[in-house]
Design an enzyme around this catalytic site. Sequence first.
Site, mmCIF file in Angstrom:
data_model
loop_
_atom_site.group_PDB
_atom_site.id
_atom_site.type_symbol
_atom_site.label_atom_id
_atom_site.label_comp_id
_atom_site.label_asym_id
_atom_site.label_seq_id
_atom_site.Cartn_x
_atom_site.Cartn_y
_atom_site.Cartn_z
ATOM 1 N N GLU A 1 -3.088 -3.124 2.940
ATOM 2 C CA GLU A 1 -4.234 -2.546 2.260
ATOM 3 C C GLU A 1 -5.106 -3.670 1.394
ATOM 4 O OE1 GLU A 1 -5.382 1.560 -0.012
ATOM 5 O OE2 GLU A 1 -3.238 1.028 0.880
ATOM 6 N N LYS B 1 -5.810 -1.624 5.720
ATOM 7 C CA LYS B 1 -5.951 -0.432 4.998
ATOM 8 C C LYS B 1 -7.085 -0.361 4.213
ATOM 9 C CE LYS B 1 -2.751 2.517 4.175
ATOM 10 N NZ LYS B 1 -1.440 2.884 3.401
ATOM 11 N N THR C 1 -7.531 5.289 5.032
ATOM 12 C CA THR C 1 -6.422 5.964 4.130
ATOM 13 C C THR C 1 -7.134 6.672 3.126
ATOM 14 O OG1 THR C 1 -4.497 5.534 2.897
ATOM 15 C CG2 THR C 1 -6.161 3.993 2.500
ATOM 16 N N ASP D 1 7.065 4.416 5.647
ATOM 17 C CA ASP D 1 5.976 4.305 4.588
ATOM 18 C C ASP D 1 6.737 3.910 3.453
ATOM 19 O OD1 ASP D 1 3.622 4.801 3.295
ATOM 20 O OD2 ASP D 1 3.953 6.624 2.449
ATOM 21 N N PHE E 1 -4.049 12.640 4.618
ATOM 22 C CA PHE E 1 -2.891 12.779 3.911
ATOM 23 C C PHE E 1 -2.553 14.224 3.663
ATOM 24 C CE2 PHE E 1 -2.608 9.411 0.318
ATOM 25 C CZ PHE E 1 -3.014 8.333 1.334
#
Length: 316
Positions: free
Chosen positions: A94, A130, A154, A16, A176
């Site tokens: 993203e 994303k 996400t 990440d 998450f």
Amino acid sequence: MNKLDALKDMTVVVADTGDIEAIRQHQPADATTNPSLILKAAQLDAYQPLIADAISWAKQCKNSESLLSNACDKLAVAIGCEILQIIPGLISTEVDARLSFDREATIAKARKLIQMYHDAGIDKDRVLIKIAATWEGIQAAKALESEGIHCNLTLLFNFSQAVACAEAGVTLISPFVGRILDWYKASQPDEDYSGPRDPGVQSVTQIYNYYKQHGYSTVVMGASFRNTGEIEQLAGCDKLTISPDLLSQLQQDASPLSRKLSVEHADTSIEKLSLSEADFRWAMNQDVMAAEKLADGIRRFAADQQTLEDMIQQNV
């Protein structure tokens, strides 16, 4: 064997970060980026030539988007291309968070990013787009998946988001963990959230079990970890995307690691669900934590995108 190696035997480990050196050190299968990570990476000396190239490209670009938007997209793709040179798997890039409630604009931006990767010699099957798991984002992903553009949904905090993503046939979701824990610790600071009591861990476990029981092919990739304990509680999950600091901690820990999640033990009493837009919005409205964290996450990514644009503007 250290815990990172043990984890790699049961889960696909994803970095990440946008930091090339950190990725090279930990040798993950995949990597994920977001506006915050791109902003952080853009401040590294190694990436300054990429910023200059992105600005130069944007100045020559003929499309209708602004120079800053084009430069940011080019930089994100350039960083993705650099990362893909040292990992065997996938990169997640993203869409601008400010498009999170605009289905058509999200689709257009995703197509643009995929075309930019194609122009750089990268096959679309190595890229995940994303998108925030709003209703509009999920519907955009459904359309993109039908075109063969793979998506990573996400900012996922609520079970209804996971259900809608599975029904839409998205390739991967990023539920998450740490941000859920953050909310509960702030709301109920005296509670014990250790180990399996962690509400973020419980959320991902429920989603994983539901997907496996009902045969969904959507990949579950736990994200946003605050400590290695959360990661250990999700050992066996399809994928886990982990920051360099926590990867290092796992690498330095030689104690045993046991599998917590598996297809064979994915028992759940939840019947297969199908949500309308009204069902989805009501479920999100009733979940104060999810509503707050989704909105906060979008605002934070949008703010970092703006900061990145401001930084690039100074170099134009």
